[in-house]
Structure formats: structure tokens, C-alpha cells
Design a protein around this motif. Structure first.
Motif, PDB file in Angstrom:
ATOM      1  N   PRO A 152       0.816  -1.216   0.000  1.00 26.23           N
ATOM      2  CA  PRO A 152       0.000   0.000   0.000  1.00 26.23           C
ATOM      3  C   PRO A 152       0.848   1.264   0.000  1.00 26.23           C
ATOM      4  O   PRO A 152       2.024   1.237   0.357  1.00 26.23           O
ATOM      5  CB  PRO A 152      -0.817  -0.110   1.289  1.00 26.23           C
ATOM      6  CG  PRO A 152      -0.310  -1.278   2.038  1.00 26.23           C
ATOM      7  CD  PRO A 152       0.674  -2.016   1.193  1.00 26.23           C
ATOM      8  N   GLY A 153       0.230   2.348  -0.399  1.00 23.75           N
ATOM      9  CA  GLY A 153       0.891   3.655  -0.493  1.00 23.75           C
ATOM     10  C   GLY A 153       0.154   4.507  -1.497  1.00 23.75           C
ATOM     11  O   GLY A 153      -1.065   4.446  -1.589  1.00 23.75           O
ATOM     12  N   ARG A 154       0.873   5.264  -2.266  1.00 25.43           N
ATOM     13  CA  ARG A 154       0.261   6.064  -3.340  1.00 25.43           C
ATOM     14  C   ARG A 154      -0.110   5.149  -4.497  1.00 25.43           C
ATOM     15  O   ARG A 154       0.545   4.132  -4.727  1.00 25.43           O
ATOM     16  CB  ARG A 154       1.251   7.093  -3.857  1.00 25.43           C
ATOM     17  CG  ARG A 154       1.526   8.228  -2.920  1.00 25.43           C
ATOM     18  CD  ARG A 154       2.641   9.108  -3.421  1.00 25.43           C
ATOM     19  NE  ARG A 154       2.363   9.706  -4.717  1.00 25.43           N
ATOM     20  CZ  ARG A 154       3.234  10.455  -5.381  1.00 25.43           C
ATOM     21  NH1 ARG A 154       4.430  10.692  -4.882  1.00 25.43           N
ATOM     22  NH2 ARG A 154       2.926  10.965  -6.541  1.00 25.43           N
ATOM     23  N   PRO A 155      -1.108   5.551  -5.278  1.00 27.62           N
ATOM     24  CA  PRO A 155      -1.323   4.825  -6.539  1.00 27.62           C
ATOM     25  C   PRO A 155      -0.065   4.993  -7.394  1.00 27.62           C
ATOM     26  O   PRO A 155       0.622   6.007  -7.300  1.00 27.62           O
ATOM     27  CB  PRO A 155      -2.508   5.542  -7.178  1.00 27.62           C
ATOM     28  CG  PRO A 155      -3.118   6.366  -6.118  1.00 27.62           C
ATOM     29  CD  PRO A 155      -2.063   6.635  -5.094  1.00 27.62           C
ATOM     30  N   ARG A 156       0.221   3.986  -8.218  1.00 29.11           N
ATOM     31  CA  ARG A 156       1.436   4.034  -9.039  1.00 29.11           C
ATOM     32  C   ARG A 156       1.141   3.651 -10.481  1.00 29.11           C
ATOM     33  O   ARG A 156       0.319   2.779 -10.755  1.00 29.11           O
ATOM     34  CB  ARG A 156       2.484   3.069  -8.496  1.00 29.11           C
ATOM     35  CG  ARG A 156       3.072   3.480  -7.193  1.00 29.11           C
ATOM     36  CD  ARG A 156       4.236   2.581  -6.816  1.00 29.11           C
ATOM     37  NE  ARG A 156       4.799   3.009  -5.563  1.00 29.11           N
ATOM     38  CZ  ARG A 156       4.590   2.394  -4.410  1.00 29.11           C
ATOM     39  NH1 ARG A 156       3.840   1.319  -4.358  1.00 29.11           N
ATOM     40  NH2 ARG A 156       5.140   2.854  -3.314  1.00 29.11           N
ATOM     41  N   ASP A 215      -3.350   0.478  -7.627  1.00 28.01           N
ATOM     42  CA  ASP A 215      -4.099   1.363  -6.735  1.00 28.01           C
ATOM     43  C   ASP A 215      -3.342   1.584  -5.427  1.00 28.01           C
ATOM     44  O   ASP A 215      -2.276   1.000  -5.195  1.00 28.01           O
ATOM     45  CB  ASP A 215      -5.526   0.854  -6.509  1.00 28.01           C
ATOM     46  CG  ASP A 215      -5.614  -0.431  -5.706  1.00 28.01           C
ATOM     47  OD1 ASP A 215      -4.635  -0.827  -5.036  1.00 28.01           O
ATOM     48  OD2 ASP A 215      -6.695  -1.057  -5.743  1.00 28.01           O
ATOM     49  N   ALA A 216      -3.888   2.432  -4.552  1.00 31.72           N
ATOM     50  CA  ALA A 216      -3.226   2.788  -3.297  1.00 31.72           C
ATOM     51  C   ALA A 216      -3.095   1.600  -2.350  1.00 31.72           C
ATOM     52  O   ALA A 216      -2.273   1.624  -1.436  1.00 31.72           O
ATOM     53  CB  ALA A 216      -3.974   3.931  -2.615  1.00 31.72           C
ATOM     54  N   ASP A 217      -3.890   0.559  -2.565  1.00 30.72           N
ATOM     55  CA  ASP A 217      -3.795  -0.652  -1.744  1.00 30.72           C
ATOM     56  C   ASP A 217      -2.757  -1.631  -2.283  1.00 30.72           C
ATOM     57  O   ASP A 217      -2.584  -2.723  -1.741  1.00 30.72           O
ATOM     58  CB  ASP A 217      -5.157  -1.348  -1.661  1.00 30.72           C
ATOM     59  CG  ASP A 217      -6.189  -0.508  -0.923  1.00 30.72           C
ATOM     60  OD1 ASP A 217      -5.809   0.184   0.049  1.00 30.72           O
ATOM     61  OD2 ASP A 217      -7.371  -0.543  -1.309  1.00 30.72           O
ATOM     62  N   ALA A 238      -0.056  13.637 -22.149  1.00 34.16           N
ATOM     63  CA  ALA A 238      -0.399  13.574 -20.733  1.00 34.16           C
ATOM     64  C   ALA A 238      -1.897  13.377 -20.514  1.00 34.16           C
ATOM     65  O   ALA A 238      -2.303  12.714 -19.560  1.00 34.16           O
ATOM     66  CB  ALA A 238       0.081  14.836 -20.017  1.00 34.16           C
ATOM     67  N   ALA A 239      -2.719  13.942 -21.396  1.00 39.99           N
ATOM     68  CA  ALA A 239      -4.168  13.763 -21.261  1.00 39.99           C
ATOM     69  C   ALA A 239      -4.559  12.299 -21.429  1.00 39.99           C
ATOM     70  O   ALA A 239      -5.431  11.794 -20.712  1.00 39.99           O
ATOM     71  CB  ALA A 239      -4.903  14.636 -22.278  1.00 39.99           C
ATOM     72  N   GLU A 240      -3.918  11.612 -22.356  1.00 36.73           N
ATOM     73  CA  GLU A 240      -4.210  10.188 -22.533  1.00 36.73           C
ATOM     74  C   GLU A 240      -3.764   9.393 -21.307  1.00 36.73           C
ATOM     75  O   GLU A 240      -4.475   8.490 -20.851  1.00 36.73           O
ATOM     76  CB  GLU A 240      -3.523   9.644 -23.791  1.00 36.73           C
ATOM     77  CG  GLU A 240      -3.890   8.197 -24.072  1.00 36.73           C
ATOM     78  CD  GLU A 240      -3.214   7.628 -25.303  1.00 36.73           C
ATOM     79  OE1 GLU A 240      -3.488   6.453 -25.594  1.00 36.73           O
ATOM     80  OE2 GLU A 240      -2.410   8.327 -25.964  1.00 36.73           O
ATOM     81  N   VAL A 241      -2.615   9.738 -20.745  1.00 32.71           N
ATOM     82  CA  VAL A 241      -2.148   9.075 -19.523  1.00 32.71           C
ATOM     83  C   VAL A 241      -3.157   9.321 -18.403  1.00 32.71           C
ATOM     84  O   VAL A 241      -3.550   8.390 -17.685  1.00 32.71           O
ATOM     85  CB  VAL A 241      -0.746   9.565 -19.098  1.00 32.71           C
ATOM     86  CG1 VAL A 241      -0.308   8.903 -17.799  1.00 32.71           C
ATOM     87  CG2 VAL A 241       0.279   9.323 -20.198  1.00 32.71           C
ATOM     88  N   ALA A 242      -3.587  10.570 -18.239  1.00 27.90           N
ATOM     89  CA  ALA A 242      -4.531  10.911 -17.172  1.00 27.90           C
ATOM     90  C   ALA A 242      -5.847  10.156 -17.331  1.00 27.90           C
ATOM     91  O   ALA A 242      -6.411   9.669 -16.345  1.00 27.90           O
ATOM     92  CB  ALA A 242      -4.785  12.416 -17.161  1.00 27.90           C
ATOM     93  N   GLY A 243      -6.345  10.048 -18.549  1.00 23.72           N
ATOM     94  CA  GLY A 243      -7.569   9.292 -18.778  1.00 23.72           C
ATOM     95  C   GLY A 243      -7.409   7.829 -18.421  1.00 23.72           C
ATOM     96  O   GLY A 243      -8.297   7.217 -17.819  1.00 23.72           O
ATOM     97  N   TRP A 244      -6.259   7.253 -18.768  1.00 29.21           N
ATOM     98  CA  TRP A 244      -6.007   5.847 -18.471  1.00 29.21           C
ATOM     99  C   TRP A 244      -5.851   5.628 -16.967  1.00 29.21           C
ATOM    100  O   TRP A 244      -6.286   4.611 -16.423  1.00 29.21           O
ATOM    101  CB  TRP A 244      -4.755   5.384 -19.219  1.00 29.21           C
ATOM    102  CG  TRP A 244      -4.504   3.923 -19.084  1.00 29.21           C
ATOM    103  CD1 TRP A 244      -5.155   2.904 -19.707  1.00 29.21           C
ATOM    104  CD2 TRP A 244      -3.503   3.311 -18.268  1.00 29.21           C
ATOM    105  NE1 TRP A 244      -4.629   1.691 -19.322  1.00 29.21           N
ATOM    106  CE2 TRP A 244      -3.605   1.923 -18.447  1.00 29.21           C
ATOM    107  CE3 TRP A 244      -2.529   3.802 -17.413  1.00 29.21           C
ATOM    108  CZ2 TRP A 244      -2.777   1.000 -17.801  1.00 29.21           C
ATOM    109  CZ3 TRP A 244      -1.698   2.896 -16.771  1.00 29.21           C
ATOM    110  CH2 TRP A 244      -1.832   1.521 -16.966  1.00 29.21           C
ATOM    111  N   ALA A 245      -5.242   6.592 -16.259  1.00 30.15           N
ATOM    112  CA  ALA A 245      -5.008   6.472 -14.826  1.00 30.15           C
ATOM    113  C   ALA A 245      -6.204   6.913 -13.986  1.00 30.15           C
ATOM    114  O   ALA A 245      -6.182   6.781 -12.754  1.00 30.15           O
ATOM    115  CB  ALA A 245      -3.780   7.294 -14.421  1.00 30.15           C
ATOM    116  N   ALA A 246      -7.271   7.382 -14.614  1.00 30.24           N
ATOM    117  CA  ALA A 246      -8.434   7.905 -13.891  1.00 30.24           C
ATOM    118  C   ALA A 246      -9.004   6.968 -12.829  1.00 30.24           C
ATOM    119  O   ALA A 246      -9.454   7.444 -11.788  1.00 30.24           O
ATOM    120  CB  ALA A 246      -9.531   8.311 -14.887  1.00 30.24           C
ATOM    121  N   PRO A 247      -8.998   5.644 -13.003  1.00 30.73           N
ATOM    122  CA  PRO A 247      -9.567   4.786 -11.963  1.00 30.73           C
ATOM    123  C   PRO A 247      -8.882   4.877 -10.597  1.00 30.73           C
ATOM    124  O   PRO A 247      -9.466   4.491  -9.593  1.00 30.73           O
ATOM    125  CB  PRO A 247      -9.398   3.365 -12.532  1.00 30.73           C
ATOM    126  CG  PRO A 247      -9.354   3.549 -14.006  1.00 30.73           C
ATOM    127  CD  PRO A 247      -8.656   4.867 -14.222  1.00 30.73           C
TER     128      PRO A 247
END
Length: 188
Positions: free
Chosen positions: A69-73, A158-160, A174-183
């Protein structure tokens, strides 16, 4: 037809053949069949926690623990010889710099010789953690789902410390990365 026109047409034909051949080769790589993991290797499935992973820092050689656990990566596997990897790094860097201190941590994992990766990374001003791992049939990219052996390959955690999803190929921006990482991004 004069000599100049013949040269232009000839060069155009050669370029078209090379571009077609390159497109065919890339198509084979992107659509490469999945290979079964080596005997005894457990592949993490979405929803499962990442297996323990400690890799050396690319620049300082210090061990870094990435599982738990920690930050999402967002783990991104790359190599300096990989053109799409080189093209994608600025998008990952822009995304990493846009994250709050508790946002998604981007970690680049070079799957190649440390000296080659270090020499390439020295020319960049990346704002995210860079690690190194020797490539092979049991490297962490394979354990985390890279059944095709392709680069770049990204893993969202995820953070877990649980695998959310994976991605073959380069992100365009970066927008495509952000969309993919949105969950895994926080809405607060």
C-alpha cells in the motif's frame, strides 16, 4: 520523364516500400501473440496485490520497494533503444509533474543494461523515479502481465497495492495518460 522526375519517383517508391515494411513489422509486434509464463511464474491478475518487488534506482543503485500500500502508481517499462518508449517519456513526465503529492506516482523501469539506460536518461530532465531491471522471461513486467514481451508496457496500481490494469504501447500525451489512470486518481 527526365532524370530528376525518375529519381523522385524512385525515391518515393523506396520510401513507400520501407514505410509499408515498417508498418507490417510494427503490426506484428503490437498484435504479437501472448506467450504463456515460464513454469512456476505466478502472473498477477487485476484486483490482486502486486508481488514483492524491489529494484535498484537507475542513478544511485539504492533499492526501492514498489509493492504494498501507499500512493497509486503507474509503472512504465521502457528501454532506450525503443522508439515508442522515447516518444512516450515526455507524456509520462508531464503527467507525473501534474500530480499532487498524494497523486499517482510515475515510476519508469528500464528493462536494459543500467549503463545504457543511465546514458539515455542523463539527456532527459524527467521528474519521476527511474529504476532498472535486467530483462528476461521472469522480469517484473512479465509477472505483472506483459505476456507479449512488448515495450513500452504500463501497469496501473491502486493505493492498496493491487493491480488495476495494464497497457501495451505508448501514450500520445499527458491527457491520454490521465484518462487511463483515472480509476486510481483522487477526486478530492
Amino acid at each position: 520523364m527526365n532524370r530528376r522526375d525518375a529519381l523522385v519517383w524512385g525515391a518515393t517508391a523506396v520510401f513507400a516500400l520501407l514505410a509499408g515494411g515498417l508498418g507490417w513489422w510494427i503490426g506484428l509486434r503490437v498484435h504479437a501473440p501472448e506467450r504463456p509464463p515460464p513454469p512456476g511464474l505466478v502472473v498477477v491478475e487485476p484486483g490482486q496485490p502486486l508481488s514483492p518487488l524491489t529494484l535498484a534506482g537507475l542513478h544511485d543503485g539504492q533499492p526501492r520497494e514498489l509493492a504494498g500500500p501507499g500512493r497509486p502508481r503507474l509503472l512504465n517499462y521502457w528501454a532506450s533503444w525503443c522508439g515508442p518508449c522515447r516518444d512516450e517519456l515526455p507524456a509520462l513526465d508531464a503527467f507525473a509533474r501534474s500530480q499532487a503529492p498524494n497523486g499517482v506516482e510515475v515510476v519508469g523501469i528500464a528493462l536494459e543494461d543500467a549503463a545504457d539506460a543511465r546514458a539515455f536518461a542523463a539527456r532527459l530532465d524527467l521528474g519521476f523515479l527511474l529504476l532498472q531491471e535486467a530483462p528476461g522471461p521472469r522480469d517484473s513486467s512479465v509477472r505483472f502481465g506483459n505476456a507479449r514481451g512488448l515495450l513500452p508496457f504500463s501497469v496501473l496500481v491502486d493505493a492498496d497495492g493491487r493491480l488495476v490494469k495494464t497497457h501495451y504501447g505508448a501514450f500520445a500525451d499527458a491527457a491520454e495518460v490521465a484518462g487511463w489512470a483515472a480509476p486510481v486518481t483522487s477526486s478530492d
